[in-house]
Write an enzyme that holds these catalytic residues in place. Structure first.
Site, PDB file in Angstrom:
ATOM      1  N   ARG A   1      12.910  46.844 -36.540  1.00 22.30           N
ATOM      2  CA  ARG A   1      14.040  46.996 -36.399  1.00 22.30           C
ATOM      3  C   ARG A   1      14.487  48.328 -36.816  1.00 22.30           C
ATOM      4  O   ARG A   1      14.170  48.510 -38.069  1.00 22.30           O
ATOM      5  CB  ARG A   1      14.971  45.706 -37.111  1.00 22.30           C
ATOM      6  CG  ARG A   1      16.450  45.879 -37.314  1.00 22.30           C
ATOM      7  CD  ARG A   1      17.243  44.882 -37.586  1.00 22.30           C
ATOM      8  NE  ARG A   1      17.270  43.850 -36.672  1.00 22.30           N
ATOM      9  CZ  ARG A   1      18.307  42.927 -36.594  1.00 22.30           C
ATOM     10  NH1 ARG A   1      19.134  42.776 -37.585  1.00 22.30           N
ATOM     11  NH2 ARG A   1      18.196  42.076 -35.674  1.00 22.30           N
TER      12      ARG A   1
ATOM     13  N   HIS B   1      18.526  45.023 -27.882  1.00 24.49           N
ATOM     14  CA  HIS B   1      18.056  43.862 -28.636  1.00 24.49           C
ATOM     15  C   HIS B   1      17.557  42.941 -27.644  1.00 24.49           C
ATOM     16  O   HIS B   1      18.101  41.653 -27.309  1.00 24.49           O
ATOM     17  CB  HIS B   1      19.532  43.322 -29.165  1.00 24.49           C
ATOM     18  CG  HIS B   1      19.145  42.280 -30.381  1.00 24.49           C
ATOM     19  ND1 HIS B   1      17.934  42.206 -30.814  1.00 24.49           N
ATOM     20  CD2 HIS B   1      20.100  41.535 -31.116  1.00 24.49           C
ATOM     21  CE1 HIS B   1      18.075  41.561 -32.021  1.00 24.49           C
ATOM     22  NE2 HIS B   1      19.295  41.261 -32.152  1.00 24.49           N
TER      23      HIS B   1
ATOM     24  N   GLN C   1      16.765  39.005 -28.612  1.00 22.15           N
ATOM     25  CA  GLN C   1      17.988  38.224 -28.572  1.00 22.15           C
ATOM     26  C   GLN C   1      18.571  37.953 -27.288  1.00 22.15           C
ATOM     27  O   GLN C   1      18.731  36.704 -27.153  1.00 22.15           O
ATOM     28  CB  GLN C   1      19.433  39.189 -29.172  1.00 22.15           C
ATOM     29  CG  GLN C   1      20.729  38.365 -29.302  1.00 22.15           C
ATOM     30  CD  GLN C   1      20.789  37.403 -30.148  1.00 22.15           C
ATOM     31  OE1 GLN C   1      20.517  37.319 -31.469  1.00 22.15           O
ATOM     32  NE2 GLN C   1      21.160  36.128 -29.769  1.00 22.15           N
TER      33      GLN C   1
ATOM     34  N   ASP D   1      30.624  40.631 -29.168  1.00 28.14           N
ATOM     35  CA  ASP D   1      29.771  41.013 -30.443  1.00 28.14           C
ATOM     36  C   ASP D   1      30.621  41.710 -31.328  1.00 28.14           C
ATOM     37  O   ASP D   1      31.780  42.065 -30.855  1.00 28.14           O
ATOM     38  CB  ASP D   1      28.528  41.675 -30.017  1.00 28.14           C
ATOM     39  CG  ASP D   1      27.619  42.331 -30.739  1.00 28.14           C
ATOM     40  OD1 ASP D   1      27.591  41.511 -31.979  1.00 28.14           O
ATOM     41  OD2 ASP D   1      26.694  43.119 -30.797  1.00 28.14           O
TER      42      ASP D   1
ATOM     43  N   CYS E   1      25.559  36.512 -30.631  1.00 27.24           N
ATOM     44  CA  CYS E   1      24.380  36.711 -31.254  1.00 27.24           C
ATOM     45  C   CYS E   1      24.392  36.593 -33.000  1.00 27.24           C
ATOM     46  O   CYS E   1      23.481  36.261 -33.679  1.00 27.24           O
ATOM     47  CB  CYS E   1      23.809  38.052 -30.961  1.00 27.24           C
ATOM     48  SG  CYS E   1      24.911  39.373 -31.647  1.00 27.24           S
TER      49      CYS E   1
ATOM     50  N   ARG F   1      16.109  31.948 -31.144  1.00 25.60           N
ATOM     51  CA  ARG F   1      15.559  33.046 -31.390  1.00 25.60           C
ATOM     52  C   ARG F   1      13.872  32.747 -31.703  1.00 25.60           C
ATOM     53  O   ARG F   1      13.055  33.329 -31.318  1.00 25.60           O
ATOM     54  CB  ARG F   1      16.263  33.764 -32.475  1.00 25.60           C
ATOM     55  CG  ARG F   1      17.475  34.307 -32.104  1.00 25.60           C
ATOM     56  CD  ARG F   1      17.355  35.544 -31.372  1.00 25.60           C
ATOM     57  NE  ARG F   1      16.673  36.507 -31.858  1.00 25.60           N
ATOM     58  CZ  ARG F   1      16.839  37.626 -32.577  1.00 25.60           C
ATOM     59  NH1 ARG F   1      18.236  37.553 -33.174  1.00 25.60           N
ATOM     60  NH2 ARG F   1      16.203  38.513 -33.057  1.00 25.60           N
TER      61      ARG F   1
HETATM   62  N1  NVA Z   1      25.646  44.743 -32.445  1.00 26.43           N
HETATM   63  C1  NVA Z   1      25.311  44.248 -33.621  1.00 26.43           C
HETATM   64  C2  NVA Z   1      24.252  43.174 -33.384  1.00 26.43           C
HETATM   65  C3  NVA Z   1      23.609  42.383 -34.643  1.00 26.43           C
HETATM   66  C4  NVA Z   1      22.679  41.260 -34.563  1.00 26.43           C
HETATM   67  C5  NVA Z   1      24.452  45.229 -34.638  1.00 26.43           C
HETATM   68  O1  NVA Z   1      23.803  46.126 -34.274  1.00 26.43           O
HETATM   69  O2  NVA Z   1      24.812  45.431 -35.980  1.00 26.43           O
HETATM   70  N1   CP Z   2      21.420  38.209 -33.990  1.00 19.73           N
HETATM   71  C1   CP Z   2      20.613  38.899 -34.852  1.00 19.73           C
HETATM   72  O1   CP Z   2      19.774  39.565 -34.559  1.00 19.73           O
HETATM   73  O2   CP Z   2      20.779  38.474 -36.337  1.00 19.73           O
HETATM   74  P1   CP Z   2      20.114  39.265 -37.570  1.00 19.73           P
HETATM   75  O3   CP Z   2      20.769  40.628 -37.581  1.00 19.73           O
HETATM   76  O4   CP Z   2      20.536  38.423 -38.664  1.00 19.73           O
HETATM   77  O5   CP Z   2      18.470  39.151 -37.282  1.00 19.73           O
END
Ligand code: NVA
Ligand code: CP
Length: 304
Positions: A103, A130, A133, A221, A261, A289
């Protein structure tokens, strides 16, 4: 399947269906106490440059349930944080590990890691996309709606990593996809280019009610993603109104499902009332997930 899962566009509809079938099987077995140590003795490295609750815990427990182990690799502790080149780190880690989940911010970092690693690399979120997800989201839609044919999926909010992956995943699986976003916050140009392969299936507008009309599945989101903390105040102004609320639900089909998500900001992109009314679907999505990623690990990491 390709060696790595770097983005949704790596997967064909057939491959996604195979992953969802396997995820459903693993979910059933897990719920019925049937052990499935398909990746016995294997190790998954997990590199996190950003925070995580769901991704970290679902990957870590997922590999354990498959008979393997997870290593949480913080860049603060790895030599990569002190400047060791990615291509060296990749070639070293490939000799110890059977798979790597990462990540991070730049999509290029995931793609470079995949290029230099001999083991599979799985994208656990970048600024661009993502995919894990979205596989969980597709599994949840399939569970609640029985399939994808004839469904309209709508995303309301920032044209961010979630929007990018949902558009690709939704169109690949045959759904109609609509997005409502401010003009200056549209999805990535590569994704808009991708939509051209599906004439008549994709619409984009800055009008929320127009986008949501007759939807079967609604997504939203956060207004400010990880890494955009300094823009949060400005974004709160721009995105005011880009919210799933009762007025939006009213223009959808009666049995519309709502997905998020998580983490969610109640009162911003979704009201507390809509969130709680659809909590069952949203937390099933979060659970999925685990099952979807186990399927990805089995497909990518299982030795012949
Ligand atoms: N768009 C959000 C998704 C988190 C799972 C982010 O990147 O923070
Ligand atoms: N939805 C998601 O990816 O959650 P986290 O940021 O908690 O991993």
């Amino acid at each position: 399947m390709k060696k790595d899962l770097t983005k949704m566009a790596d997967l064909s509809a057939e491959e996604i269906n195979e992953l969802l079938d396997l995820a459903a099987k693993l979910k059933y077995e897990r719920k019925n106490g049937i052990e499935h140590h398909i990746l016995k003795g294997q190790s998954l490295g997990m590199i996190f440059q950003k925070s995580s609750t769901r991704t970290r815990v679902s990957f870590e427990t997922g590999i354990y349930q498959l008979g393997g182990q997870a290593l949480f690799l913080s860049p603060r502790d790895l030599q990569i944080g002190r400047g060791e080149p990615l291509e060296d780190t990749a070639r070293v880690l490939s000799r110890y590990l059977d798979g790597i989940m990462i990540r991070t911010f730049a999509q290029k970092e995931v793609e470079d890691l995949a290029k230099w690693c001999t083991c599979p690399v799985i994208n656990g979120l970048t600024d661009y996309c993502h995919p894990c997800q979205i596989l969980a989201d597709l599994l949840t839609i399939r569970e609640f709606k029985g399939g994808f044919n004839g469904l309209k999926m709508t995303y309301i909010g920032d044209g961010n990593n979630m929007a990018n992956s949902l558009i690709v995943g939704g169109l690949t699986m045959g759904m109609d996809v609509a997005i409502a976003c401010p003009n200056a916050y549209q999805p990535d140009p590569t994704v808009l280019e991708f939509t051209k392969k599906y004439p008549g299936k994709f619409t984009m507008t800055d009008n929320i009610l127009e986008a949501a009309q007759n939807s079967d599945v609604l997504f939203t989101d956060v207004w400010a993603s990880m890494g955009q903390e300094e823009e949060a105040a400005e974004r709160r102004k721009v995105f005011t109104g880009y919210q799933i609320n009762d007025a939006v639900i009213d223009v959808c089909h009666k049995d519309v499902m709502v997905q998020h998500c998580l983490p969610a900001h109640r009162g911003e992109e979704i009201t507390a009332e809509v969130f709680e009314a659809h909590a069952n679907e949203i937390f099933e999505e979060a659970e999925n997930r685990l099952h979807a990623q186990k399927a990805v690990m089995v497909k990518l990491m299982k030795k012949a």
